[in-house]
Write a protein that holds these residues in place. Structure first.
Motif, mmCIF file in Angstrom:
data_model
loop_
_atom_site.group_PDB
_atom_site.id
_atom_site.type_symbol
_atom_site.label_atom_id
_atom_site.label_comp_id
_atom_site.label_asym_id
_atom_site.label_seq_id
_atom_site.Cartn_x
_atom_site.Cartn_y
_atom_site.Cartn_z
ATOM 1 N N ILE A 7 50.963 37.159 41.167
ATOM 2 C CA ILE A 7 51.775 37.625 41.257
ATOM 3 C C ILE A 7 52.366 38.112 41.796
ATOM 4 O O ILE A 7 53.292 38.680 41.386
ATOM 5 N N GLU A 77 50.157 49.281 34.784
ATOM 6 C CA GLU A 77 49.752 48.410 34.393
ATOM 7 C C GLU A 77 48.741 49.179 33.960
ATOM 8 O O GLU A 77 47.870 48.836 32.468
ATOM 9 N N GLY A 81 47.988 49.289 29.678
ATOM 10 C CA GLY A 81 46.495 48.565 29.665
ATOM 11 C C GLY A 81 46.830 46.908 29.924
ATOM 12 O O GLY A 81 45.126 46.431 29.494
ATOM 13 N N THR A 82 47.648 46.562 30.535
ATOM 14 C CA THR A 82 47.968 45.014 31.048
ATOM 15 C C THR A 82 46.970 44.679 31.787
ATOM 16 O O THR A 82 46.521 44.220 31.961
ATOM 17 N N ILE A 83 46.550 46.008 32.585
ATOM 18 C CA ILE A 83 45.316 45.963 33.679
ATOM 19 C C ILE A 83 44.399 44.801 33.725
ATOM 20 O O ILE A 83 43.494 44.388 34.150
ATOM 21 N N GLU A 84 43.806 45.672 32.271
ATOM 22 C CA GLU A 84 42.579 44.905 32.055
ATOM 23 C C GLU A 84 43.361 43.143 31.243
ATOM 24 O O GLU A 84 42.017 42.492 32.321
ATOM 25 N N LEU A 85 44.150 42.484 31.320
ATOM 26 C CA LEU A 85 44.473 41.406 30.739
ATOM 27 C C LEU A 85 44.429 40.797 32.332
ATOM 28 O O LEU A 85 44.196 39.492 32.199
ATOM 29 N N LEU A 86 44.782 41.847 32.943
ATOM 30 C CA LEU A 86 45.097 41.219 34.708
ATOM 31 C C LEU A 86 43.638 40.947 35.322
ATOM 32 O O LEU A 86 43.154 39.307 35.635
ATOM 33 N N LEU A 87 43.045 41.573 35.235
ATOM 34 C CA LEU A 87 41.021 41.450 35.919
ATOM 35 C C LEU A 87 40.495 41.205 35.722
ATOM 36 O O LEU A 87 39.528 40.811 36.060
ATOM 37 N N THR A 88 41.280 40.682 33.852
ATOM 38 C CA THR A 88 39.896 39.571 33.347
ATOM 39 C C THR A 88 40.232 37.647 33.368
ATOM 40 O O THR A 88 39.776 37.754 33.080
ATOM 41 N N LYS A 89 41.624 38.210 33.872
ATOM 42 C CA LYS A 89 41.637 36.761 34.860
ATOM 43 C C LYS A 89 40.855 36.213 35.495
ATOM 44 O O LYS A 89 40.175 37.440 36.942
ATOM 45 N N ALA A 90 40.981 34.911 35.407
ATOM 46 C CA ALA A 90 40.293 34.385 36.904
ATOM 47 C C ALA A 90 40.823 35.018 38.455
ATOM 48 O O ALA A 90 41.072 34.083 39.087
ATOM 49 N N VAL A 91 40.798 36.118 38.534
ATOM 50 C CA VAL A 91 41.468 36.943 39.936
ATOM 51 C C VAL A 91 40.172 37.777 40.521
ATOM 52 O O VAL A 91 39.760 38.733 39.806
ATOM 53 N N THR A 92 40.858 37.847 41.645
ATOM 54 C CA THR A 92 39.833 39.477 41.827
ATOM 55 C C THR A 92 40.060 40.383 41.969
ATOM 56 O O THR A 92 41.500 40.297 42.528
ATOM 57 N N ASP A 93 40.127 41.735 42.056
ATOM 58 C CA ASP A 93 40.252 43.282 42.030
ATOM 59 C C ASP A 93 41.150 43.013 43.818
ATOM 60 O O ASP A 93 42.043 43.156 43.470
#
Lengths: 238, 309
Positions: A7, A77, A81-93
């Motif tokens: 990131i 983000e 709306g890209t935050i949705e993309l980012l947070l649904t990837k295999a990463v933690t908040d």
């Protein structure tokens, strides 16, 4: 760690892909240069081979510079709306926030690396206190970590970059200037607490060449608190 | 991997966006999620990916709750969110690289996966452009590519074919169908023929409640109940034919659609087909049966029936 670095790398790439990055760096270096060499209590006026003037000036410039870097980090983000993309990837908040934090910190360090010629030049003019100078740089990195934390927290609660900048700026000004300012007029416990909350106070003590764990812990806690707030605010959604 | 949705509920204030819905999706199944705007499709999908918190109920993937095991389960899910958000200032290749790295694809395997996705989604000519420079259709392809970059076991696609041209729609449907054989796929759409073409099972949701669940055939049967035939019988007198048809034991209602062409519509008694009897009748009377078409209820009608109240 891998995700954090992924990131951070992406943020740095995006940043250096845009003109704003170079503009910000240029403004920072020009202003820091002017106040170190040409105007105010610069090196020649004080007659001392010391970078104190630069350190103080840089810490003030950070009040603008850092909110300008952090403002888009989470607000954009959210907005796109890209935050949705980012947070649904295999990463933690948390990894997301830490990645952004790392990217901002690296940017600040890059900016500071460009000021090393000042150090070399001043060192050739006279006997510079190397220890104090290193402490000064360390202090700048610590204070920037604290302000990046504040900036990310501000960026996480809005989807408007300008609002994000203004909140971060005002909070940073409070910590840097106003707490110390009010502390001068108040006595007793309140005064002590205000003094303790002043980032400038802690920064000055490090820049003097004394690294006190209290000061380090103070900056790291502000920064950590900001990161936690940002994490909390992006994890409360829907 | 199987997905089990149990009593899933999402409330915003007093409004229930999703109201106590339960269903299952098995490996190798493609589930089509249908419903009018604001029915709760997107909300449900967001809860399955654990992007938003559920108010009540649970979603489990392979027996593990997505609320508690989100970090572990996320890498098995490929998700295309509604409106397909993308980093517009990133080149396509860099973006896919970023997504692959975040999803934990091994470094040595990333170039292969990117190449594969670029080929599958027809992005070769555009791969070095910034996403912001692409047309809507190409952006949609990038969105689909990022969802599948890590070869996930579960695909959740919120309106995957919006903005694509007809050729591309066919390609993407084929792709989804192919993937659906080994994976678990949930897709939402407004396009009714699309669900029929791609999905094994259809779920219609309205006002946050499931109103129909089954294959397109079972939905048709449910909606219709009895067989409807359109027949054209020539070489006879219209009224005579009409009367004879009505007298058949298996016909419930007979309508004259067109007197001049001798066109009739016959609704049979429940669960009995009248095709043979009609044919026999024509043979006995010496009439010519020139048309006999079973009338199917269109999915559109079922959809309208279920969602307009």
């Amino acid at each position: 760690m891998n995700a954090i670095w992924t990131i951070a790398k992406k943020e740095l790439n995006t940043f250096f892909d845009s003109l704003i990055a170079y503009l910000l760096l240029l403004i920072f270096l020009v202003l820091a240069g002017i106040f170190t060499w040409l105007y105010g209590s610069d090196v020649f006026l004080s007659g001392q081979a010391s970078l104190r003037g630069f350190f103080v000036m840089a810490s003030y410039l950070f009040l603008f510079f850092i909110p300008a870097i952090t403002m888009r980090m989470l607000a954009e983000e959210r907005n796109t709306g890209t935050i949705e993309l980012l947070l649904t990837k295999a990463v933690t908040d948390r990894q997301v926030v830490l990645g952004k934090f790392l990217a901002c910190l690296i940017l600040v360090i890059v900016a500071l690396l460009f000021t090393l010629p000042y150090y070399v030049t001043v060192a050739r003019l006279g006997n510079i206190d190397h220890g104090a100078t290193i402490c000064g740089y360390l202090g700048l990195i610590l204070i920037s970590a604290a302000y990046i934390g504040i900036g990310l927290a501000a960026s996480s609660i809005t989807n408007n970059q300008i609002v994000s900048f203004l909140i971060a700026f005002v909070v940073c000004v409070f910590f840097h200037v106003l707490f110390g300012f009010f502390a001068n007029f108040t006595s007793g416990l309140v005064g002590d607490v205000l003094q303790m909350l002043s980032t400038d106070h802690h920064f000055q003590s490090i820049a003097r060449g004394v690294i006190d764990t209290k000061d380090v812990i103070f900056f790291l806690s502000i920064s950590g608190l900001g990161i936690l707030l940002a994490e909390l605010s992006i994890s409360t959604r829907g | 991997m199987d997905i089990v949705i149990k009593n899933l509920t999402k409330t915003y204030g007093v409004q229930k966006a999703v109201d106590n819905i339960s269903f299952e999706v098995k490996t190798g199944e493609i589930l089509g999620f249908l419903g009018p705007n604001g029915a709760g499709k997107t909300t449900t999908m967001k809860m399955i990916t654990n992007y938003i918190k559920m108010s009540d109920g649970d979603v489990t993937i392979d027996g593990k709750s997505v609320q508690e095991n989100a970090d572990e389960l996320k890498k098995y899910i490929g998700y295309l969110p509604e409106h397909n958000p993308l980093y517009l200032d990133m080149p396509v290749i860099d973006y896919l690289d970023f997504c692959a790295a975040l999803q934990g694809v091994h470094k040595s395997n990333i170039p292969n996966r990117i190449k594969e996705m670029v080929r599958l989604c027809g992005l070769n000519a555009e791969k070095h452009k910034k996403i912001g420079e692409l047309s809507k259709g190409y952006r949609q392809r990038v969105g689909i590519a990022q969802a599948m970059i890590h070869d996930p076991q579960i695909l959740i696609l919120d309106e995957p074919t919006t903005g694509l041209d007809p050729n591309q729609i066919v390609e993407i449907r084929e792709l989804i169908k192919k993937l659906g054989r080994e994976k678990t796929v949930i897709l939402s759409t407004h396009i009714l023929p699309e669900v029929e073409a791609t999905c094994d099972r259809i779920l219609i949701i309205n006002n946050g409640v499931i109103v129909a669940d089954g294959t397109s055939q079972t939905l048709r049967k449910q909606a219709q109940g009895s067989e409807v035939l359109r027949v054209r019988i020539e070489d006879g007198e219209t009224n005579d034919i009409f009367e004879q048809l009505q007298q058949l034991y298996c016909t419930e209602v007979v309508d004259i659609l067109d007197r001049e062409k001798n066109l009739f519509e016959i609704q049979s008694v429940k669960e009995i087909s009248s095709t043979r009897s009609v044919f026999k009748l024509c043979v006995d009377k010496g009439w010519s049966l020139t048309e006999m078409t079973p009338m199917e209820t269109k999915l559109e009608d079922i959809f309208r029936d279920l969602t307009l109240n």
